[in-house]
Design an enzyme around this catalytic site. Structure first.
Site, PDB file in Angstrom:
ATOM      1  N   CYS A   1      25.592  75.918  56.833  1.00 42.93           N
ATOM      2  CA  CYS A   1      24.379  76.718  57.010  1.00 42.93           C
ATOM      3  C   CYS A   1      24.776  78.192  57.015  1.00 42.93           C
ATOM      4  CB  CYS A   1      23.681  76.351  58.321  1.00 42.93           C
ATOM      5  SG  CYS A   1      22.334  77.466  58.758  1.00 42.93           S
TER       6      CYS A   1
ATOM      7  N   CYS B   1      24.110  79.890  60.367  1.00 45.74           N
ATOM      8  CA  CYS B   1      25.078  79.459  61.386  1.00 45.74           C
ATOM      9  C   CYS B   1      26.415  80.163  61.155  1.00 45.74           C
ATOM     10  CB  CYS B   1      25.271  77.948  61.352  1.00 45.74           C
ATOM     11  SG  CYS B   1      23.893  77.003  62.029  1.00 45.74           S
TER      12      CYS B   1
ATOM     13  N   HIS C   1      21.390  76.007  65.729  1.00 50.76           N
ATOM     14  CA  HIS C   1      20.750  75.589  64.482  1.00 50.76           C
ATOM     15  C   HIS C   1      19.467  74.823  64.787  1.00 50.76           C
ATOM     16  CE1 HIS C   1      20.506  74.731  60.205  1.00 50.76           C
ATOM     17  NE2 HIS C   1      19.975  73.584  60.595  1.00 50.76           N
TER      18      HIS C   1
ATOM     19  N   HIS D   1      14.128  81.244  60.990  1.00 54.42           N
ATOM     20  CA  HIS D   1      14.319  82.696  60.937  1.00 54.42           C
ATOM     21  C   HIS D   1      12.977  83.380  60.720  1.00 54.42           C
ATOM     22  CE1 HIS D   1      14.685  81.336  56.730  1.00 54.42           C
ATOM     23  NE2 HIS D   1      14.332  82.559  56.339  1.00 54.42           N
TER      24      HIS D   1
ATOM     25  N   HIS E   1      11.278  86.991  59.450  1.00 54.52           N
ATOM     26  CA  HIS E   1      11.466  88.233  58.714  1.00 54.52           C
ATOM     27  C   HIS E   1      10.687  89.328  59.425  1.00 54.52           C
ATOM     28  CE1 HIS E   1      12.932  86.345  54.881  1.00 54.52           C
ATOM     29  NE2 HIS E   1      12.317  85.307  55.424  1.00 54.52           N
TER      30      HIS E   1
END
Length: 161
Positions: free
Chosen positions: A4, A7, A46, A99, A101
């Site tokens: 990942c 990660c 994760h 995640h 933005h």
């Protein structure tokens, strides 16, 4: 689990320009800068997307998102900011690690065109029916959480719906 990218960034195996980090989150500049100041905020652990994150970690992520958004707003040229998360392939999530933005926006940039055409406007009875279904699901999920031994009632925000 396969490798990942996020990660690896969190672990320091891939270089990144980290702008904020705490016990739960890391924020770094995206390598793609459509507008200067595009930052990603990720959890250190994760988690695939918003559907899999626990309430405490979700709250910690949003605190970091808000702090980063205020900094981006002060430092980089913008007419506003977009904050978004795409969950799953149908939403074009590119990296399967939760995640958000934080992206400066300029009027007319067409960066995140939401609707490809004019959306429907369901009547109130249809919206109310969908609301009933969502409230029932939120109540069911809250009941399941309450029956778990480590459940924290102070973290149950579903009751405000």
């Amino acid at each position: 689990m396969t490798s990942c990218t996020f990660c690896d960034i969190v672990a320091g195996r891939i270089p990144a320009t980290i702008v904020a980090a705490d016990r739960d989150t890391v924020a770094f500049l995206d390598i793609r800068q459509f507008h200067l100041g595009h930052v990603l905020v990720v959890p250190r652990t994760h988690v695939a997307d918003i559907r899999d994150v626990g309430d405490d970690l979700a709250a910690a992520i949003l605190v970091t998102v808000a702090r980063v958004a205020r900094a981006v707003d002060r430092i980089f040229p913008n007419d506003g900011l977009s904050v978004w998360h795409s969950a799953g392939a149908g939403a074009n999530q590119e990296v399967p690690h939760l995640h958000f933005h934080v992206h400066p926006r300029i009027i007319g940039d067409d960066l995140l065109r939401i609707y490809p055409s004019s959306p429907d406007h369901p009547d109130r009875s249809q919206l109310d029916a969908w609301g009933d279904r969502l409230r029932a699901e939120l109540a069911r999920a809250a009941s399941l959480r309450a029956s778990e031994p480590e459940a924290d009632a102070s973290n149950d925000t579903d009751s405000i719906v």
